[in-house]
Design a protein around this motif. Structure first.
Motif, PDB file in Angstrom:
ATOM      1  N   PHE A 148      66.039-136.212  28.223  1.00 41.72           N
ATOM      2  CA  PHE A 148      65.818-135.374  27.717  1.00 41.72           C
ATOM      3  C   PHE A 148      64.292-136.334  26.922  1.00 41.72           C
ATOM      4  CE2 PHE A 148      63.695-133.620  23.776  1.00 41.72           C
ATOM      5  CZ  PHE A 148      63.018-132.007  23.827  1.00 41.72           C
ATOM      6  N   VAL A 149      64.567-137.376  26.045  1.00 47.57           N
ATOM      7  CA  VAL A 149      63.747-138.287  25.167  1.00 47.57           C
ATOM      8  C   VAL A 149      62.822-139.050  26.390  1.00 47.57           C
ATOM      9  CG1 VAL A 149      64.348-139.603  23.419  1.00 47.57           C
ATOM     10  CG2 VAL A 149      65.866-138.252  23.768  1.00 47.57           C
ATOM     11  N   GLU A 150      62.370-139.235  26.822  1.00 48.37           N
ATOM     12  CA  GLU A 150      60.758-139.665  26.165  1.00 48.37           C
ATOM     13  C   GLU A 150      60.679-140.938  26.088  1.00 48.37           C
ATOM     14  OE1 GLU A 150      60.178-139.947  29.624  1.00 48.37           O
ATOM     15  OE2 GLU A 150      60.624-137.644  30.243  1.00 48.37           O
ATOM     16  N   PRO A 151      61.029-142.399  26.346  1.00 49.19           N
ATOM     17  CA  PRO A 151      60.406-143.349  25.219  1.00 49.19           C
ATOM     18  C   PRO A 151      58.968-142.888  25.511  1.00 49.19           C
ATOM     19  CG  PRO A 151      60.618-144.418  27.569  1.00 49.19           C
ATOM     20  CD  PRO A 151      61.614-142.859  27.325  1.00 49.19           C
ATOM     21  N   ASP A 152      58.618-144.182  23.992  1.00 50.77           N
ATOM     22  CA  ASP A 152      57.697-144.006  23.448  1.00 50.77           C
ATOM     23  C   ASP A 152      57.042-144.711  22.951  1.00 50.77           C
ATOM     24  OD1 ASP A 152      54.655-143.245  22.373  1.00 50.77           O
ATOM     25  OD2 ASP A 152      54.779-141.225  22.155  1.00 50.77           O
TER      26      ASP A 152
END
Length: 219
Positions: free
Chosen positions: A209-213
């Motif tokens: 769920f966590v998108e690298p940003d």
């Protein structure tokens, strides 16, 4: 008159009989029949009685912890919160770390939060902060996630969720050192909790769920 006497005698005999049975019964309850041995108990977080979670927390938490969230992302963040603060949005530990996920002021600044007092009073912002911090850490550690997930370090299979949990504990820089030293550089926080412990405890959750940003902000 005779009828009344007979009634009293009957009542007396009944009471004496009940008392005799009560005091002379050898019947016991076999509690072994109620054992949980062999059952698959679905706990998300293990209990570590030797760990020191020294918290100065208020009793105003609305948190309700469920052990049935499994390995979902919600299960991940709630398990981590449970370990950090017992899930208490208003918790402040002895080192000044704040809220449900125990953020330090310096980390909050990195994700755009400059007022710790307001942060502590805002559960919605704390949830946004957790996502933003995880996204930022995932970007910083993207190469290490690619290179180390699936490998075994100190007897523990490296997973993405373990890496992100360890980064929440120690910062992404310390996690890089741990992975690239193959576990020799094992950071411990002020309470003695190590990267190794978080890598093991929070292994195998679904954090896709966590998108690298790189520039993730909570505000």
């Amino acid at each position: 008159m005779v009828r009344n006497i007979a009634s009293y005698v009957t009542l007396t005999l009944t009471i004496l009989t009940l008392l005799y049975v009560s005091f002379n019964s050898n019947e016991t309850i076999d509690l072994s029949r109620y054992s949980t041995e062999g059952l698959d108990l679905n706990y998300t977080v293990s209990i570590d009685p030797d760990e020191n979670d020294d918290l100065q927390a208020s009793n105003n938490s609305d948190f309700v912890y469920s052990p049935y969230l499994g390995k979902s992302f919600i299960g991940f963040k709630e398990a981590l919160a449970f370990k950090e603060s017992g899930g208490n949005y208003f918790s402040v530990n002895t080192y000044g770390y704040l809220g449900k996920y125990q953020f330090g002021a310096s980390t909050l600044k990195l994700i755009g939060i400059h007022n710790p007092d307001s942060f502590l009073k805002d559960p919605e912002l704390q949830e946004k902060a957790f996502i933003a911090n995880a996204a930022r850490n995932k970007w910083i550690l993207r190469r290490d996630i690619k290179n180390f997930v699936g490998k075994r370090i100190n007897g523990v299979i490296v997973t993405e969720s373990g890496i992100l949990a360890a980064a929440h504990l120690a910062g992404p820089g310390s996690v890089k050192k741990y992975l690239r030293s193959y576990g020799l550089d094992n950071f411990a926080d002020g309470y003695g909790t190590t990267i190794y412990h978080y890598m093991k405890r929070f292994s195998g959750y679904d954090t896709s769920f966590v998108e690298p940003d790189q520039k993730a902000k909570a505000i």
